[in-house]
Design a protein around this motif. Structure first.
Motif: not given
Ligand SMILES: [Zn+2]
Length: 384
Positions: A184-193, A226-228, A258-263
């Protein structure tokens, strides 16, 4: 004498009842000799393609959880992992017969004392090649009879695409044709900023050409986290995934969670499903991963929301992939895995037969991963 016999009979009946209850609760005890328990289990051979007629899958008796775990991180963020043989034992005990092993796209430095990146904000968590080599070495050292294992390359840093193609060739040299997936590659992962993650920019995505061509030629899917967006702006980052789909329409892309996350736990399901449906319609090589307990708990949690998603999965049966998103940190036990497999797999029980066979019984995976459709096939569902 007769009374004593009666007491003995009652005693034996009680013991039998207890044994039966235990067999239901604990999947491992199903490996016992009881025929009912054996019938419930599913073997790898039930999924092997062959000439002879195979037993149909009995949804009333056999598990409703997924036979695939297509989202399993066998390497943790930091600290020791669960030993590989123990991980394999988890699959066997859970009747998971197909597993796709990822490293992790956010590994803490080897000398860090952290095991979870969110506990160590400021410590960089980056992808690297260590995981991939470790998974490959374990794969070769411990071949499996009851579980089909596939390997995924987890090393690429999408915001720094220079050299990705060369490193794919390095893995080719050491382990020819062993890696059949990327992610799994991170395109955009808010939690990891907070841990030094730099999301890929529109310009970075344009610089993926070399390695995307290799994946396209080999038919290797690319799985992207990829966080939506987040609850204040549910589609803030959507343009990044859209750019990937626009630039690389011939690559198989799996959109994790599906682009969803804890955020993003409050998005309107109707809006989310509408957005996903449109993207699936417009991009025939796009697939959705529905793993992670966060999805089950935030989106499949009420009867109304759940039935919307069931209807959605039934409408796109060939585009959905199942997994747990379990991270094999050394402090976890089988019970944690079993629990996550059940939470993420619960919604599958409600699918219609067609979608159940495609998603829960792995047919989508066999069709998507290079070379698997020649070897494996999901069984037909038994008719009432
Ligand atoms: Zn994951």
């Amino acid at each position: 004498m007769r009374n004593r016999l009666k007491i003995m009979c009652v005693g034996v009946a009680l013991i039998m009842m207890i044994v039966r209850v235990e067999a239901l609760d604990n999947p491992a005890s199903q490996s016992g000799s009881s025929t009912a328990a054996q019938e419930k289990r599913r073997s790898l051979s039930q999924f092997t393609k062959g000439d002879g007629t195979k037993a149909c899958y009995d949804r009333r008796k056999q598990p409703h959880t997924a036979v695939t775990d297509l989202h399993f991180h066998s390497q943790p963020f930091g600290g020791p992992s669960i030993p590989y043989k123990e991980q394999m034992d988890y699959f066997d005990r859970s009747d998971v017969r197909f597993v796709l092993l990822y490293g992790i796209g956010q590994q803490l430095p080897y000398d860090s004392s952290c095991t979870y990146y969110l506990d160590c904000i400021g410590t960089p968590a980056k992808p690297g090649m260590k995981n991939d080599f470790e998974n490959a070495a374990n794969y070769v050292e411990y071949p499996q009879d009851n579980t089909h294992v596939a390997l995924s390359m987890s090393f690429p840093d999408l915001s720094d695409p220079e050299g990705i193609a060369e490193r794919i060739h390095l893995l080719d040299d050491e382990y020819p044709s062993l890696f059949q997936w990327v992610g799994e590659l991170n395109l955009h992962k808010e939690a990891l900023r907070g841990n030094g993650h730099v999301p890929a920019s529109i310009e970075d995505i344009g610089r993926w050409k070399d390695f995307m061509l290799i994946l396209e030629e080999r038919g290797i899917p690319l799985a992207l986290h990829a966080d939506l967006g987040h609850d204040d702006n549910p589609t803030e980052h959507l343009h990044l995934m859209q750019e990937v789909l626009r630039r690389y329409p011939d690559n198989k892309i799996v959109w994790m969670h599906m682009g969803l996350s804890r955020e993003l736990v409050d998005m309107d399901p109707v809006q989310h499903i509408d957005l996903m449906s449109r993207h699936l319609d417009e991009n025939p090589k796009l697939f959705l991963d529905i793993s992670w307990t966060v999805l089950a708990e935030a989106y499949f949690d009420t009867r109304e929301k759940r039935s919307l998603y069931v209807e959605f999965f039934n409408a796109f049966p060939s585009r959905i992939l199942a997994g747990t998103d379990f991270v094999a940190a050394g402090n976890k036990t089988f019970e944690v895995y079993w629990n996550e497999a059940n939470i993420t797999g619960e919604i599958l029980a409600d699918l219609d037969d067609n979608a159940f066979r495609a998603i829960a019984l792995g047919q989508n995976y066999f069709d998507l991963a290079p070379g698997l459709a020649e070897k494996f096939e999901a069984p037909q569902i038994c008719r009432e």
